[in-house]
Design an enzyme around this catalytic site. Structure first.
Site, mmCIF file in Angstrom:
data_model
loop_
_atom_site.group_PDB
_atom_site.id
_atom_site.type_symbol
_atom_site.label_atom_id
_atom_site.label_comp_id
_atom_site.label_asym_id
_atom_site.label_seq_id
_atom_site.Cartn_x
_atom_site.Cartn_y
_atom_site.Cartn_z
ATOM 1 N N TYR A 197 1.147 -30.299 90.693
ATOM 2 C CA TYR A 197 2.131 -29.625 91.551
ATOM 3 C C TYR A 197 3.545 -29.814 90.977
ATOM 4 O O TYR A 197 4.318 -28.856 90.837
ATOM 5 C CB TYR A 197 2.075 -30.149 92.989
ATOM 6 C CG TYR A 197 3.160 -29.522 93.850
ATOM 7 C CD1 TYR A 197 4.321 -30.229 94.142
ATOM 8 C CD2 TYR A 197 3.055 -28.204 94.285
ATOM 9 C CE1 TYR A 197 5.342 -29.642 94.875
ATOM 10 C CE2 TYR A 197 4.073 -27.598 95.020
ATOM 11 C CZ TYR A 197 5.214 -28.331 95.312
ATOM 12 O OH TYR A 197 6.240 -27.732 96.024
ATOM 13 N N ARG A 237 12.213 -39.887 97.922
ATOM 14 C CA ARG A 237 13.456 -40.083 98.687
ATOM 15 C C ARG A 237 13.421 -39.298 99.992
ATOM 16 O O ARG A 237 13.885 -39.737 101.025
ATOM 17 C CB ARG A 237 14.652 -39.642 97.845
ATOM 18 C CG ARG A 237 15.990 -39.706 98.559
ATOM 19 C CD ARG A 237 17.052 -38.880 97.847
ATOM 20 N NE ARG A 237 16.733 -37.452 97.871
ATOM 21 C CZ ARG A 237 17.350 -36.548 97.113
ATOM 22 N NH1 ARG A 237 18.298 -36.932 96.280
ATOM 23 N NH2 ARG A 237 17.017 -35.277 97.173
ATOM 24 N N ARG A 285 5.872 -30.132 105.190
ATOM 25 C CA ARG A 285 5.064 -30.008 103.971
ATOM 26 C C ARG A 285 5.258 -31.294 103.199
ATOM 27 O O ARG A 285 6.356 -31.610 102.770
ATOM 28 C CB ARG A 285 5.534 -28.839 103.104
ATOM 29 C CG ARG A 285 4.835 -27.549 103.439
ATOM 30 C CD ARG A 285 5.033 -26.546 102.329
ATOM 31 N NE ARG A 285 4.005 -26.677 101.286
ATOM 32 C CZ ARG A 285 4.103 -26.073 100.098
ATOM 33 N NH1 ARG A 285 5.190 -25.385 99.816
ATOM 34 N NH2 ARG A 285 3.150 -26.187 99.220
ATOM 35 N N PHE A 333 24.113 -32.406 80.410
ATOM 36 C CA PHE A 333 23.392 -31.555 81.375
ATOM 37 C C PHE A 333 22.008 -32.133 81.673
ATOM 38 O O PHE A 333 21.554 -32.125 82.819
ATOM 39 C CB PHE A 333 23.288 -30.138 80.803
ATOM 40 C CG PHE A 333 22.342 -29.226 81.522
ATOM 41 C CD1 PHE A 333 21.107 -28.901 80.973
ATOM 42 C CD2 PHE A 333 22.666 -28.684 82.754
ATOM 43 C CE1 PHE A 333 20.217 -28.069 81.621
ATOM 44 C CE2 PHE A 333 21.790 -27.831 83.413
ATOM 45 C CZ PHE A 333 20.562 -27.519 82.858
HETATM 46 C C1 LIG Z 1 14.923 -30.624 80.713
HETATM 47 O O1 LIG Z 1 14.878 -30.430 82.125
HETATM 48 C C2 LIG Z 1 16.072 -30.469 82.819
HETATM 49 C C3 LIG Z 1 17.314 -30.719 82.208
HETATM 50 C C4 LIG Z 1 18.477 -30.730 83.005
HETATM 51 C C5 LIG Z 1 18.431 -30.519 84.396
HETATM 52 C C6 LIG Z 1 17.188 -30.270 84.995
HETATM 53 C C7 LIG Z 1 17.084 -30.068 86.484
HETATM 54 O O2 LIG Z 1 18.128 -30.818 87.135
HETATM 55 C C8 LIG Z 1 18.452 -30.458 88.474
HETATM 56 C C9 LIG Z 1 19.449 -31.463 89.036
HETATM 57 C C10 LIG Z 1 19.964 -30.997 90.391
HETATM 58 O O3 LIG Z 1 19.848 -29.854 90.756
HETATM 59 N N1 LIG Z 1 20.509 -31.951 91.170
HETATM 60 C C11 LIG Z 1 20.998 -31.673 92.522
HETATM 61 C C12 LIG Z 1 20.639 -32.804 93.435
HETATM 62 C C13 LIG Z 1 19.360 -32.539 94.154
HETATM 63 O O4 LIG Z 1 19.075 -31.329 94.361
HETATM 64 O O5 LIG Z 1 18.676 -33.511 94.493
HETATM 65 C C14 LIG Z 1 22.502 -31.637 92.562
HETATM 66 O O6 LIG Z 1 23.092 -32.526 91.897
HETATM 67 O O7 LIG Z 1 23.010 -30.796 93.298
HETATM 68 C C15 LIG Z 1 17.210 -30.380 89.333
HETATM 69 O O8 LIG Z 1 16.939 -31.265 90.144
HETATM 70 N N2 LIG Z 1 16.401 -29.295 89.168
HETATM 71 C C16 LIG Z 1 15.293 -29.071 90.142
HETATM 72 C C17 LIG Z 1 13.896 -29.563 89.629
HETATM 73 C C18 LIG Z 1 13.843 -31.085 89.563
HETATM 74 C C19 LIG Z 1 12.857 -29.063 90.618
HETATM 75 C C20 LIG Z 1 13.610 -28.980 88.251
HETATM 76 C C21 LIG Z 1 16.676 -28.265 88.218
HETATM 77 C C22 LIG Z 1 16.590 -26.939 88.612
HETATM 78 C C23 LIG Z 1 16.941 -25.916 87.716
HETATM 79 C C24 LIG Z 1 17.376 -26.259 86.433
HETATM 80 CL CL1 LIG Z 1 17.864 -25.032 85.329
HETATM 81 C C25 LIG Z 1 17.451 -27.606 86.003
HETATM 82 C C26 LIG Z 1 17.060 -28.606 86.903
HETATM 83 C C27 LIG Z 1 16.016 -30.231 84.234
HETATM 84 O O9 LIG Z 1 14.831 -29.903 84.861
HETATM 85 C C28 LIG Z 1 13.725 -30.751 84.751
#
Ligand SMILES: COc1cccc([C@H]2O[C@H](CC(=O)N[C@@H](CC(=O)O)C(=O)O)C(=O)N(CC(C)(C)C)c3ccc(Cl)cc32)c1OC
Length: 341
Positions: free
Chosen positions: A141, A186, A199, A259
């Site tokens: 998942y 979390r 969910r 990033f």
């Molecule tokens: C090589 O891979 C990555 C490298 C850099 C960043 C991310 C990853 O980091 C953010 C970071 C982010 O979005 N942080 C939020 C805090 C939060 O939502 O908890 C924020 O700081 O607002 C994140 O959380 N997700 C969502 C998923 C984890 C589902 C992929 C995410 C969604 C779309 C993109 Cl393009 C990227 C990411 C990566 O993805 C793995």
């Protein structure tokens, strides 16, 4: 390029990004120009797909085809599917502006985003009809909803010619699992109190050893068992930390590195707060605001990432030697943390 149908409203797209991703949007906007817009749109596209998956008011027989067909909507200038709440609803209402911008991206970037959206939508649909039971389900998942994002980003990095190193799928996948599993741990209380229907993604193969039903962990009388389950899950996600560090160590562009590295450091910081912490079951545990800001500015080198990972690993080791010393998984976590160190 001659704008056949008006130029994309990039200011609007970035204002949407700021609304749906708080601190992370700043880091996206610091990316090099040949990558920035593609990542901004990739983020918004994935957020729209996630908003459909998350909306529990959509009947399953409507939601499943919507998720599977989502990738075919990326080129449909009129398409929108109004759902979700607050800023996510604003994204869905204005989705044609995202489409207009998507269609201005390089065709290679469009192909990457389309392929990931297709595979992610198909994977999400698979898990609408069945729960996460085994640890294998849990990893699958998280691969669908987060690991694929990591794979897609690697293709965008390569297409923009900013990264030339070997960034294999299992390392990119671990980047996603580390973030997604941390969020799932979390968000226990937020997710289980979700209206109209919670969910949950905690794998029954793990939590089933500590309680009859997941709700049991809300009862303070079961706090010891709840914390043991929590520690077991933290051990499981910490196994991805070494691969995450390996991925980061292979990056070449400083803005791409930031990033990628900043969310990973936030995640291990969140895990250190959550480990052995009963407050996960009474409220939402977050890193202290000052710490978040400090890491946003200081994560500029692999050295600083190692220092941050070591700092949080030591916090967890102290808990293993102190309050969590009788926890069966604390010993194993100690081994995994020493690997990180
Ligand atoms: C090589 O891979 C990555 C490298 C850099 C960043 C991310 C990853 O980091 C953010 C970071 C982010 O979005 N942080 C939020 C805090 C939060 O939502 O908890 C924020 O700081 O607002 C994140 O959380 N997700 C969502 C998923 C984890 C589902 C992929 C995410 C969604 C779309 C993109 Cl393009 C990227 C990411 C990566 O993805 C793995």
């Amino acid at each position: 390029k001659a704008q056949t149908r008006g130029s994309p409203d990039w200011d609007f797209c970035y204002s949407l990004l700021n609304a749906v991703s708080r601190s992370f949007s700043i880091v996206i906007q610091q990316l090099p120009p040949q990558l920035r817009d593609a990542v901004c749109i990739f983020y918004l596209v994935l957020r729209a797909l996630d908003t459909i998956e998350d909306d529990m008011t959509i009947p399953v027989d409507v939601k499943v085809p919507e998720l599977v067909k989502f990738h075919t909507r990326l080129r449909d200038r009129e398409w929108k599917y109004v759902c979700g709440e607050k800023d996510y609803r604003r994204l869905m209402l204005n989705y044609p502006l995202v489409t207009q911008a998507f269609l201005q991206l390089d065709s290679v970037h469009q192909e990457v985003i389309t392929d990931i959206a297709r595979r992610m939508g198909k994977g999400m649909a698979e898990f609408i009809e069945r729960d996460v039971e085994t640890v294998q389900d849990y990893d699958l998942y998280c691969h669908y909803v987060a690991g694929l994002t990591g794979l897609g980003l690697v293709h965008l990095f390569k297409a923009s010619r900013l990264e030339h190193g070997d960034l294999p799928d299992d390392l990119a996948n671990s980047m996603g699992l580390f973030l997604q599993k941390t969020n799932i741990i979390r968000d226990y209380l937020e997710d289980i109190n979700e209206e109209p229907a919670p969910r949950m993604f905690w794998p029954k193969e793990i939590w089933g050893k500590y309680g009859r039903v997941l709700e049991d962990f809300k009862d303070p009388a079961n706090s010891a068992a709840a914390v043991q389950c929590l520690n077991h899950l933290v051990l499981n996600v910490m196994r991805h930390a070494v691969r995450s560090l390996e991925f980061l160590s292979r990056l070449q562009d400083i803005q791409v590195f930031r990033f990628c590295a900043i969310p990973q450091v936030m995640a291990i910081g969140t895990l250190a707060e959550c480990f052995n912490n009963p407050q996960v079951f009474t409220g939402v545990v977050k890193m202290r605001r000052g710490e978040t800001a400090k890491y946003m500015v200081s994560i500029n080198s692999m050295r600083n990432v190692y220092l941050a990972f070591a700092h949080f690993a030591c916090i967890m080791i102290k808990k293993c030697n102190g309050p969590a010393q009788n926890d069966p998984h604390a010993t194993e976590l100690h081994v995994v943390l020493n690997e990180v160190l």
